[in-house]
Design a protein around this motif. Sequence first.
Motif, PDB file in Angstrom:
ATOM      1  N   GLY B  77       0.823  -1.209   0.000  1.00 27.88           N
ATOM      2  CA  GLY B  77       0.000   0.000   0.000  1.00 27.88           C
ATOM      3  C   GLY B  77       0.853   1.253   0.000  1.00 27.88           C
ATOM      4  O   GLY B  77       0.616   2.189  -0.772  1.00 27.88           O
ATOM      5  N   SER B  78       1.904   1.264   0.841  1.00 25.88           N
ATOM      6  CA  SER B  78       2.729   2.472   0.878  1.00 25.88           C
ATOM      7  C   SER B  78       3.540   2.615  -0.409  1.00 25.88           C
ATOM      8  O   SER B  78       3.782   3.735  -0.868  1.00 25.88           O
ATOM      9  CB  SER B  78       3.642   2.463   2.112  1.00 25.88           C
ATOM     10  N   LEU B  79       3.922   1.478  -1.037  1.00 28.50           N
ATOM     11  CA  LEU B  79       4.610   1.558  -2.332  1.00 28.50           C
ATOM     12  C   LEU B  79       3.716   2.247  -3.345  1.00 28.50           C
ATOM     13  O   LEU B  79       4.134   3.123  -4.106  1.00 28.50           O
ATOM     14  CB  LEU B  79       4.952   0.159  -2.854  1.00 28.50           C
ATOM     15  N   LEU B  80       2.430   1.830  -3.364  1.00 31.55           N
ATOM     16  CA  LEU B  80       1.490   2.384  -4.336  1.00 31.55           C
ATOM     17  C   LEU B  80       1.255   3.873  -4.095  1.00 31.55           C
ATOM     18  O   LEU B  80       1.013   4.622  -5.028  1.00 31.55           O
ATOM     19  CB  LEU B  80       0.163   1.620  -4.279  1.00 31.55           C
ATOM     20  N   ARG B  81       1.346   4.290  -2.815  1.00 31.62           N
ATOM     21  CA  ARG B  81       1.178   5.702  -2.531  1.00 31.62           C
ATOM     22  C   ARG B  81       2.452   6.491  -2.817  1.00 31.62           C
ATOM     23  O   ARG B  81       2.511   7.685  -2.609  1.00 31.62           O
ATOM     24  CB  ARG B  81       0.783   5.883  -1.066  1.00 31.62           C
ATOM     25  N   GLY B  82       3.496   5.777  -3.272  1.00 35.73           N
ATOM     26  CA  GLY B  82       4.749   6.455  -3.609  1.00 35.73           C
ATOM     27  C   GLY B  82       5.685   6.579  -2.426  1.00 35.73           C
ATOM     28  O   GLY B  82       6.707   7.241  -2.504  1.00 35.73           O
ATOM     29  N   ASP B  83       5.356   5.900  -1.316  1.00 38.00           N
ATOM     30  CA  ASP B  83       6.234   5.945  -0.155  1.00 38.00           C
ATOM     31  C   ASP B  83       7.098   4.685  -0.172  1.00 38.00           C
ATOM     32  O   ASP B  83       6.622   3.598   0.128  1.00 38.00           O
ATOM     33  CB  ASP B  83       5.381   5.999   1.118  1.00 38.00           C
ATOM     34  N   LEU B  84       8.357   4.847  -0.563  1.00 43.89           N
ATOM     35  CA  LEU B  84       9.219   3.671  -0.722  1.00 43.89           C
ATOM     36  C   LEU B  84       9.918   3.287   0.567  1.00 43.89           C
ATOM     37  O   LEU B  84      10.755   2.409   0.592  1.00 43.89           O
ATOM     38  CB  LEU B  84      10.257   3.921  -1.821  1.00 43.89           C
ATOM     39  N   GLY B  85       9.609   3.986   1.630  1.00 51.06           N
ATOM     40  CA  GLY B  85      10.228   3.638   2.909  1.00 51.06           C
ATOM     41  C   GLY B  85      11.543   4.368   3.113  1.00 51.06           C
ATOM     42  O   GLY B  85      11.925   5.241   2.334  1.00 51.06           O
TER      43      GLY B  85
END
Lengths: 281, 327
Positions: B77-85
Amino acid sequence: MFQTAPGRKRGRSARLAAGTLIVFGLAVLVVPFVARLDQHLVDLTATSLSPRPAHPFGTDEMGRDVLLRAVYGLRVSLLVGLVAALVSVTIGTLVGLVSGALGGIADRIIMRVVDGLNSIPHLLLGIFIVAMLTPSVGAVIVSVALTHWTTTARIIRSEVLALRSRPFVDAAISGGSGRLRIVRRHFLPHLSPQVALAAVLMMPHAIWHETALSFLGLGLPPHLASLGNMINDGSRSLLAGNWWASLVPGLFILLPTLAISALTQHWRDRTSPRERSELQL
Amino acid sequence: MSRALARMVIWRVAFTVPLLLAVTAGMFALATASPFDPIRQYLGDRAQTTSPEIAARIRENWGLDRPVIEQYLDWLGSLLRGDLGESRSLHRPVVDVIGDRLGWSLLVVAGAMVVMLVISLAVGALAAWRRNSWLDRFITGTAYANEAAPVFWTGLIAIWIFAVQLRWLPSGGLTDAAATTVRPTDVLRHMILPVAVLAFSQSSWLLLFVRESLISTLREDFVTGARARGLRERTILFRHALRSALLPFITLLGARIPELVTGAILVETIFSWPGVAGTSVRAALAADFPLLAALTLLATLAVVVGNLLADAAYVIADPRVRVLGVS
């Protein structure tokens, strides 16, 4: 027998390649009996010596003989490469057989998985796998084997598809053979030359990957004499002008690889002259 | 043409989405099976002195105590929101790390591709034109040896010759060690060796392909026809034969992108070039999952897009496909 000039040249380069492989093979087999290498031994009185009679390819920055370590390194690389190639060819053969023998939707799914895996650059995937496992020889073998079975799977699948339409398979089915029996008794024996060739061709590739991972510091344990580790160690003293410590081990990768590819080229030309390439060496 | 092209693009995109999903799932599964404990990694030396309660609280905070599937969906989910960590080894957001370094990688790779195309076309055509001469034998021999040589080894030879012996070029880095600003001329000087080594290592298969394809094209009737009409040899070679010999080459170029990524990883490491490809090695050495996963996804995406571009270029370049549609 009449032979054209390019044909003679072809034979000569094949003999040269075979000779190279024999020399390296003998070195790997015989040298350990003549001179033992203590992997941990360093000699700080003889660091970074240039090539001389006592050390034909010099010594590295720890005073270890480059030639002896390169021979041992080739041994390790060959062993790791052999095991990795065998594992990946086994996986590839099984997948290819299953895919070709089942056909239909299963075949499609398996082939899409193969396509997908091929879209990830092999070295990067290999790096990922090694990074997530504890560093060891086993991790390198797993990493190389898991990234390389796809080529074999493709080859074996297309061979199986060609075999399926042969009359003897129809005959076997009429005779009441099940799928498993056809695979075991009819497909596998026909495929064995392809599998063997795939394994031979996989070897240099597996060695390349092992050395690349070791060179990056992600492969075999650093004290172990392996070709990738040696090039990595040697590269640090390269700027001081010691070319031998890193460039000599590279020759131990280059020459056997070149010899294997020349021999397979020769073999292909002999078995399928219609597809003979325009390349000559 | 546009319909055939559109259909192909839609098909490919439809294939790409499940592919990327599968890649994320595979990577996450591997990371879960990995013996590395992210908490210990985060704490580093402090792991010895940190009390187990605090470690457990961090674990809870990061959601590491929840079921694996839940963790995966969270990450996805965070990847899809553009948050790659956040990168665990560089202690910066992964997006920033990639943003800083992607440009340098693209610069070297693009430069290498241009050099590789020009050189292998010219040298391959030369070898085909003078086939079976000593020059041809020298060119094909070198190409064969180059194909067998690991690129990290070729790179070291280049460093030894041009940086150590001749002292013409710097041995690595983006700028001089003493430089405080990034000057274009300085970068250009540091770029020459990485670009040349990457181009050289990737050029041999292309060169051999151009040579082989050109030699078989030179035997075709239309070339004999052109000769019979008295055209100049150079015109025949470049205007007639090479054009037709190059068609399959567009697809091949697309298929070589994984090799280009591999080459970039090794070349950037040898020359300490601050690009994304070399960063993957640093991330791997530190078992930095967020960064390494993002870089692997990026490379996969590059391969898929590259293949798509190559196939689209083929549709545009080959009139048979253009008129009759993609087979």
